[in-house]
Write a protein that holds these residues in place. Sequence first.
Motif, short mmCIF file in Angstrom:
data_model
loop_
_atom_site.label_atom_id
_atom_site.label_comp_id
_atom_site.label_asym_id
_atom_site.label_seq_id
_atom_site.Cartn_x
_atom_site.Cartn_y
_atom_site.Cartn_z
N UNK A 34 88.25 31.40 61.41
CA UNK A 34 87.17 30.45 61.22
C UNK A 34 87.62 29.34 60.30
N UNK A 35 87.18 28.13 60.64
CA UNK A 35 87.50 26.96 59.85
C UNK A 35 86.17 26.35 59.41
N UNK A 36 85.99 26.20 58.13
CA UNK A 36 84.76 25.60 57.66
C UNK A 36 83.77 26.64 57.17
N UNK A 37 82.65 26.12 56.70
CA UNK A 37 81.66 26.99 56.08
C UNK A 37 80.54 27.30 57.06
N UNK A 38 80.34 28.57 57.33
CA UNK A 38 79.25 28.93 58.23
C UNK A 38 77.94 28.98 57.47
N UNK A 39 76.85 29.05 58.20
CA UNK A 39 75.56 29.26 57.54
C UNK A 39 75.03 30.60 58.00
N UNK A 40 73.97 31.01 57.36
CA UNK A 40 73.35 32.27 57.71
C UNK A 40 73.06 32.30 59.21
N UNK A 41 73.35 33.45 59.82
CA UNK A 41 73.04 33.61 61.23
C UNK A 41 74.18 33.26 62.17
N UNK A 42 75.25 32.69 61.64
CA UNK A 42 76.37 32.37 62.51
C UNK A 42 77.13 33.63 62.87
N UNK A 43 77.65 33.64 64.08
CA UNK A 43 78.44 34.78 64.50
C UNK A 43 79.77 34.23 65.03
N UNK A 44 80.85 34.70 64.43
CA UNK A 44 82.16 34.14 64.74
C UNK A 44 82.95 35.16 65.57
N UNK A 45 83.46 34.72 66.69
CA UNK A 45 84.17 35.67 67.55
C UNK A 45 85.58 35.96 67.04
N UNK A 46 86.04 37.17 67.36
CA UNK A 46 87.42 37.53 67.05
C UNK A 46 88.10 37.85 68.36
N UNK A 47 89.26 37.29 68.58
CA UNK A 47 90.09 37.72 69.69
C UNK A 47 91.54 37.56 69.24
N UNK A 48 92.13 38.68 68.93
CA UNK A 48 93.48 38.65 68.39
C UNK A 48 94.39 39.47 69.31
N UNK A 49 95.35 38.81 69.91
CA UNK A 49 96.32 39.49 70.76
C UNK A 49 97.41 40.10 69.87
N UNK A 50 97.69 41.37 70.06
CA UNK A 50 98.67 42.02 69.19
C UNK A 50 100.10 41.80 69.66
N UNK A 51 100.26 41.45 70.94
CA UNK A 51 101.61 41.39 71.50
C UNK A 51 102.58 40.48 70.75
N UNK A 52 102.16 39.37 70.19
CA UNK A 52 103.18 38.52 69.55
C UNK A 52 103.76 39.12 68.26
N UNK A 53 103.16 40.15 67.73
CA UNK A 53 103.61 40.64 66.43
C UNK A 53 104.51 41.87 66.59
N UNK A 54 105.41 42.02 65.66
CA UNK A 54 106.34 43.15 65.74
C UNK A 54 105.73 44.36 65.06
#
Lengths: 789, 300
Positions: B236-256
């Motif tokens: 997330x970039x910036x300041x959210x306000x109450x009630x915001x929902x931020x999605x997560x999608x992290x691909x593991x493949x690029x990491x060792x």
Amino acid sequence: MLNGTEDEEKWLAEGIAGIQHNAFYMHRALDSNNLREALKYSAQMLSELRTSKLSPHKYYELYMRAFDELKRLELFFKDDSKHGVSVVDLYELVQHAGNILPRLYLLCTVGSIYIKSKEAPAKEVLKDLVEMCRGVQHPIRGLFLRSYLAQISRDKLPDIGSEYEGDADTVMDAVDFVLQNFTEMNKLWVRMQHQGPGGVREKREKERSELQDLVGKNLHVLSQIEGVDLEMYKETVLPRVLEQVVNCKDDLAQYYLMDCIIQVFPDEYHLQTLETLLGACPQLQPTVDVKTVLSRLMDRLSNYAASSTDVLPEFLQVEAFSKLSNAIGKVIEAQLDMPAVGAITLYVSLLTFTLRVHPDRLDHVDQVLGACVKKLSNIPKLEDSRAMKQVVALLSAPLEKYNDIVTALTLSNYPRVMDHLDIGTNKLMAMVIIQSIMKNNSCISTADKVEVLFELIKGLIKDIDGADVDELDEEDFKEEQNSVARLIHMLYNDEPEEMLKIICIVRKHTMVGGPKRLPFTVSSLVFSALRLLRQLQGQEGDIVGEEASMTPNKIFQLLTQIIESLSAVPSPELALRLYLQCAEAANGCDIEHVAYEFFTQAFLLYEEEIADSKAQVTAIHLIIGTLQRMNVFGVENRDTLTHKATGYSARLLKKADQCRAVYACSHLFWVDDQDGIKDGERVLLCLKRALRIANAAQQMANVARGSGGPVSLFVEILNKYIYFFEKGNKQITSSAIQGLIELINTEMQSDSTNPDSVADAFLASTLRYIQFQKQKGGVMGEKFESIKL
Amino acid sequence: MNFLIGAFKPACNISITFSDGKSRKQVPMKKENGKTIMVSLFQSKESIAGKVSIEPLQGKKIEHLGVKVELLGQIEMYFDRGNFYDFTSLVRELDVPGDIYERKTYPFEFSTVEMPYETYNGANLRLRYVLKVTVSRNYGGSIVEYQDFMVRNYSPPPSINNSIKMEVGIEDCLHIEFEYNKSKYHLKDVIIGKIYFLLVRIKIKNMDLEIRRRESTGSGANTHVETETLAKFELMDGAPVRGESIPIRLFLSPYELTPTYRNINNKFSVKYYLNLVLVDEEDRRYFKQQEIAIYRQQDS
């Protein structure tokens, strides 16, 4: 230290340099089909957009640079022969980027290709993109990112007829997507107010308004979706947009978005959803300029109504007027501290609307005015000049529309609105009304209407309490009163009975006008009455019997009273003229005693009131002229009057004036009519007397200045001689003329030191005339033959 | 391949080859000197078979006291360098004492070898598997040759894999609720989730999701813990306000990443954590760490 703008310039330059630098390596990677490098450098390039230091304006510049580069990148992505990675894998690959902003820009870019490839339904991809973009919560960066998303998705919405159309409810997906993006953008935009780049409120608001079109663009896209028909607009689009607008509780956004809704969606949609749209208005923040919003809506609808008569039934069907009227009522109720000007502006718009849409419904107009009166009555005193202007607009609108003051006079609330104007504006409005009447040549023909009309323009008719008389501009005042005078002439009815009533009403109103106004109004009134008199004469015979109340005598009585009112001014010259006019009218009606009475009044005025010598000269000539035309008098009365006139003539101050008045009197004894009086002897007496006076004048001039006086007087008298000679007055002989000519010649020669070119020319042309008559021959030639030149 | 050539002029070349060497999957492995070499990949309970060939240098003979091949599983602690702890040690005698005059090839096989631990290269230790060929001699020392190979073990998908869901916060300051869709991820998995802001009274600048590896060695008082951040992924970039929902999608493949290792041979453990970090405008960090299990899934 650098100041703010210089700093910004520097940061922008750095940002641009960063983009160019990375774009260079990105291009190299693109040229060598190196996907990994391309992703790396594009992400680095996009990282420049992570700055928080730029104002929206400058950020936009930076964004546009990146935007152009992304177009290149998109072309590369699109061609999988270059990088050998399927679009699905690419969609994952770009998500490996560690920083969210570059990641999402890249995701949107690949997403657009993903949709184009049709490997996944457009709606899925769009939904994913719009959801993922939630990660950017920074207002400016978020707005630009989402605007990028809107930009690349515009032509890829699963709209009806689009190549990306899905199965059932496909339009809904498109609408959902745009609505969601819109909602999120608006939230970000509103948030700027509270957490955006700091500084003063005005600066923030300015920055925000620079960004408003990014948000509004979504609404535009919505309006462009084919599949959004009235049904969907009504059921989904509008309620959801309004929900967002109302809930965001931000005045700037609410105002802009309401306006946006009104401007981008078609008129017929507005018409069919008026209730919903208007229902939102009272829920807006109290600081929102609802009046402008509503005004624009009404303007649009008015224009729509004006565009074609086919749509009018639609307006009736949805009861547009009553809905708008209710909405305005509610808004005004809800926003207690709305300034008067706001409320009135709203009424003006509503009025314009109803005038365009329902020109036949005067009750609507009256209703609007009534509502306005109600609002105004809550305000102790209307002092805002803008509000005043709006009231004038409100009152002028019906006049312009109907081109007929008569219509306005039937509006019961019209005068009540006018009561709320201040004195100056009230006058202004009265002028507008009068001008409207003049322009349209409308004739006010019933006493009732006249009564109402004068009630309306009472500001012009009389002094209103509290008016500052000193402030009056003389010229304005004259113009106003002249207008009133003109107005009086526009009041006319063929029925003498009614006309008399009208005159009485006008009199009633004008009489209270005070000495300054009377001179203007009285003469109009007098002439109006005189016209009635002539009218009566025209109809004489057939009506007189049954309408005993309407006799010329009565009218003359009225006239006398009217003119007498001038004595308060006082304006004797005007009164005198009017008396003479009346006398002439009485002459026309063949009522001797009345005519005599008027002359008596005129002479009285002359004796007692007119002191100025010049005025006296004018007056006496007027009297003589009028008297000359009188044929109603018996010998006795006539003698009395002519005697008076001649007497006054001889008593004028200057000899020249005396002379001229006296020779003019000669005409009193010789009326060139069939049965006119022809008293040659007295004509000669007058002329001789004139000659004597001329002589006296001549001598006085000699004594005073040592040179000859005006020879022209003699020439003038000579002309009179010739006139009567021609007309066959036996008392005037050719020898007398001969003698006079010689006299003049002598005078001319004796006065050679001081040649009078005017007199010379006058004499020469007079002589030429005699010559001409001689040469003409016939009876006239013989008469003149005896005159030797 | 024999890097002893030149240094000691060994008397012979020894090469070790796997019988299915050509078809077997090769994977990169980092050597101590930083070079990456490709080595064969095995898993537990596979048979490891191949040939050892010994070729004396031109015109020389080798007298030896026997030839053997060993399969060793070793754990090496870096603070105790040079000391290997063999947890697996299998031996095959290839030759009785005698002389080798010319190239000689010996086949060998370790059938169904138990290799419960995976090859691992960590911060403080490494776990490796190696084939060791020894030609014993009386004088001149024994000739030894090593061949590394790699072991990876696959796990079936876990039968229970609950999501991680938690509400955390600082009173009257920040309350969030986050959710990761699973508690166990395979190496190529994607972490899906969301962060829901219940209360925000601080000015948040950004929010990252970190993957941290916690390698602990030793036991008791000698426990040595090394934590590494392998991934730093901005959510997330910036300041959210109450009630915001931020999605997560992290691909593991690029990491060792490696699978989670729990108490390997009582020597070490490797655990993975998801660390959710919120940074405010004063650069204060607020974080919440959650362990996740990582396993290796058989490629389909």
